[in-house]
Write an enzyme that holds these catalytic residues in place. Structure first.
Site, short mmCIF file in Angstrom:
data_model
loop_
_atom_site.label_atom_id
_atom_site.label_comp_id
_atom_site.label_asym_id
_atom_site.label_seq_id
_atom_site.Cartn_x
_atom_site.Cartn_y
_atom_site.Cartn_z
N ASP A 119 -19.56 -6.44 4.14
CA ASP A 119 -18.22 -7.58 3.91
C ASP A 119 -18.08 -7.69 5.71
O ASP A 119 -17.03 -6.57 6.48
CB ASP A 119 -17.08 -6.02 3.28
CG ASP A 119 -15.32 -6.60 3.97
OD1 ASP A 119 -15.38 -8.04 4.99
OD2 ASP A 119 -14.57 -6.50 2.66
N GLU A 170 -10.53 -28.59 -9.52
CA GLU A 170 -10.91 -27.97 -10.51
C GLU A 170 -12.49 -27.79 -10.39
O GLU A 170 -12.88 -28.64 -10.99
CB GLU A 170 -10.94 -27.16 -11.53
CG GLU A 170 -9.50 -25.97 -11.07
CD GLU A 170 -8.37 -25.59 -13.04
OE1 GLU A 170 -9.55 -26.27 -14.20
OE2 GLU A 170 -7.38 -25.01 -12.69
N TYR A 200 -5.53 -32.23 -7.08
CA TYR A 200 -6.11 -30.32 -7.93
C TYR A 200 -8.07 -30.74 -8.24
O TYR A 200 -8.72 -32.02 -7.81
CB TYR A 200 -5.75 -31.10 -9.59
CG TYR A 200 -5.50 -29.09 -9.80
CD1 TYR A 200 -5.72 -28.38 -9.49
CD2 TYR A 200 -3.78 -28.96 -9.74
CE1 TYR A 200 -4.63 -27.01 -9.67
CE2 TYR A 200 -2.99 -28.02 -10.00
CZ TYR A 200 -3.90 -26.86 -9.76
OH TYR A 200 -3.35 -26.19 -10.17
N THR A 235 -13.11 -12.95 4.98
CA THR A 235 -11.91 -13.26 5.83
C THR A 235 -12.56 -14.65 6.54
O THR A 235 -13.70 -14.42 7.44
CB THR A 235 -10.79 -12.50 5.83
OG1 THR A 235 -11.57 -12.17 7.32
CG2 THR A 235 -10.70 -11.69 4.89
N ARG A 254 -6.76 -18.77 7.21
CA ARG A 254 -6.58 -18.26 5.70
C ARG A 254 -7.72 -18.37 4.39
O ARG A 254 -7.04 -18.88 3.61
CB ARG A 254 -5.06 -17.18 5.31
CG ARG A 254 -4.03 -17.53 6.64
CD ARG A 254 -2.90 -16.16 5.48
NE ARG A 254 -3.04 -15.00 6.06
CZ ARG A 254 -3.45 -13.60 6.57
NH1 ARG A 254 -3.17 -14.54 8.34
NH2 ARG A 254 -3.71 -13.57 6.50
N LYS A 314 -10.12 -13.98 10.77
CA LYS A 314 -9.57 -13.03 11.86
C LYS A 314 -10.65 -13.45 13.21
O LYS A 314 -9.93 -14.49 13.43
CB LYS A 314 -9.92 -11.24 11.15
CG LYS A 314 -9.49 -10.71 10.02
CD LYS A 314 -9.80 -10.31 9.27
CE LYS A 314 -9.35 -9.58 7.92
NZ LYS A 314 -9.27 -8.92 6.90
C1 LIG Z 1 -8.68 -8.33 5.44
C2 LIG Z 1 -9.93 -8.16 5.43
C3 LIG Z 1 -10.45 -8.16 3.91
C4 LIG Z 1 -9.11 -8.87 2.94
O1 LIG Z 1 -9.14 -10.02 3.22
P1 LIG Z 1 -7.23 -11.11 3.10
O2 LIG Z 1 -7.45 -12.10 3.27
O3 LIG Z 1 -6.07 -9.66 3.38
O4 LIG Z 1 -7.69 -10.69 1.29
C5 LIG Z 1 -11.45 -7.16 3.05
N1 LIG Z 1 -11.72 -7.13 3.65
C6 LIG Z 1 -11.93 -6.35 4.63
C7 LIG Z 1 -13.15 -5.43 5.11
C8 LIG Z 1 -11.25 -6.85 5.50
O5 LIG Z 1 -10.88 -6.29 6.70
#
Ligand SMILES: *Cc1c(COP(=O)(O)O)cnc(C)c1O
Length: 405
Positions: free
Chosen positions: A194, A47, A45, A220, A229, A223
């Protein structure tokens, strides 16, 4: 060990090896990333920020979090005097919410891409708390499937948002962050990008970087970036303290240090020249796949792709997205159903499927293999062969490309 879950893990491993995964938001991580995720860091932990924690015993984990953050600067070629980095968000969704909460007041106006045209739920959709807490308006694409920056500018002038969000989950073309910056400047809004889907392409140098233009970049890590993750938030120094506070204590408790360490491992991998080759091959494979599918008569939205993914309208085949996805699953080709721009159908059973090349490229497939995959999709959806027979062909292709990390 006599555990049902462990038995199921083996089944999932077999499933991943024996199918062809074309879900553009998934990937295969390296052995080192997997090992780090399963490491003793899950016992700790911590925080708070590194060196400012509420628990003790952090001499190692502080170094890990610092190292992961310094790799973010390195991979995205940004300076630590201009940008702040947070690697604690549990997921992309939380990262986006924290970014909004860090720079906006509740009820503030935000302009973002609509889910129906390729945006994400967390870009202010009504069923997401992002859409309930802030006043979102949405832009879309033109009938040609492309972002129309003139239109977005007009919309921004009328709406006068405090924040503009660029970035998508289902947009097959290059996003022009420079144009978004000009729009944001014209209305005095901040620009958030994003980068979730294309972070690996930016890291690999095959998509325009948002950093010369954005105030905040969220992404993220699982991907195209090929990590665990998790998520990263990168923001201009003057914004980063509020965003850090939105993450902790605003939204989260203890950071997941095993994930943070695994993000670090994946960033080390992304900083190597082999990752540039990977990113380049992802795009080349997507272009090859979309060209082959077009040759078979498939309707590719916007006519092709510049990145790792494409959208296929399956309604000309008298199929819905669900039916097409289900049929492909039967032969071992895994995709997701997706809305297409101006879809007349509903999200649960839309008109399209979304397919992408990050996973198959990690497995080592090249343009010739894309030709083979296009043919398998064609035979499956255009009823050219018995599905059981196609399943065997998919298995044999997949078995030639087992990924061992
Ligand atoms: C996948 C994605 C997210 C969210 O990600 P999670 O890890 O599933 O919460 C946010 N914005 C975009 C554009 C995404 O492709």
């Amino acid at each position: 060990m006599d555990s049902n879950i462990i038995k199921l893990l083996q089944l999932e491993k077999d499933r991943q090896n024996e199918t062809i995964n074309l879900i553009p938001s998934e990937n295969f991580v390296s052995k080192n990333v997997l090992t780090t995720l399963g490491s003793v860091l899950t016992n700790k932990y911590a925080e708070g920020k590194s060196h400012q924690r509420y628990y003790f015993g952090n001499e190692v984990v502080d170094k890990i979090e610092d190292e992961t953050k310094s790799l973010v600067y390195k991979v995205f070629e940004i300076s630590d005097t201009e940008w702040g980095v947070n690697v604690q968000a549990y997921s992309g969704s939380i990262a986006n919410l924290a970014a909004y909460l860090g720079v906006l007041e509740l009820g503030d106006k935000v302009l973002a891409m609509s889910l129906e045209h390729g945006g994400h739920l967390t870009h202010g959709h009504g069923v997401s708390f992002t859409g309930k807490l802030f006043k979102f308006e949405h832009y879309g694409v033109g009938k040609d499937g492309l972002l129309d920056y003139e239109n977005i500018l007009e919309q921004a002038k009328k709406f006068n948002p405090k924040l503009i969000v660029a970035g998508a989950t289902a947009y097959p073309r290059i996003i022009d962050f420079k144009k978004f910056k000009e729009i944001a400047d014209a209305v005095g809004a901040k620009l958030m990008v994003d980068l979730s889907h294309i972070a690996g392409l930016v890291a690999g140098g095959v998509h325009l970087s948002p950093f010369p233009y954005a105030d905040i970049v969220t992404t993220t890590t699982h991907k195209t970036l090929r990590g665990p993750r998790g998520a990263i938030i990168i923001s201009k120094k003057e914004l980063s303290e509020n965003i850090d506070k939105a993450i902790f204590p605003g939204l989260q408790g203890g950071p997941q240090l095993h994930t943070i360490a695994a993000i670090g491992i994946s960033l080390e991998e992304a900083s190597r020249s082999s990752f540039k080759e990977y990113a380049n091959q992802v795009v080349n494979n997507a272009k090859a796949l979309s060209k082959e599918l077009s040759n078979f008569g498939f309707s590719v939205v916007s006519g092709g792709t510049d990145n790792h993914l494409m959208l296929i309208d399956v309604t000309p085949l008298k199929l819905t997205g669900s039916e097409a996805g289900k049929k492909l699953e039967e032969v071992g080709i895994i995709v997701n159903k997706n809305m297409i721009p101006y879809d007349l159908r509903k999200p649960w059973d839309p008109s399209g499927i979304r397919i992408g090349t990050p996973s198959v490229t990690t497995r080592g497939m090249k343009e010739d293999d894309m030709k083979k995959i296009a043919e398998l999709i064609h035979k499956t959806l255009q009823n050219k062969e018995d599905l059981g027979k196609i399943r065997e062909e998919v298995k044999s292709l997949a078995n030639n490309f087992v990924f061992n990390g």
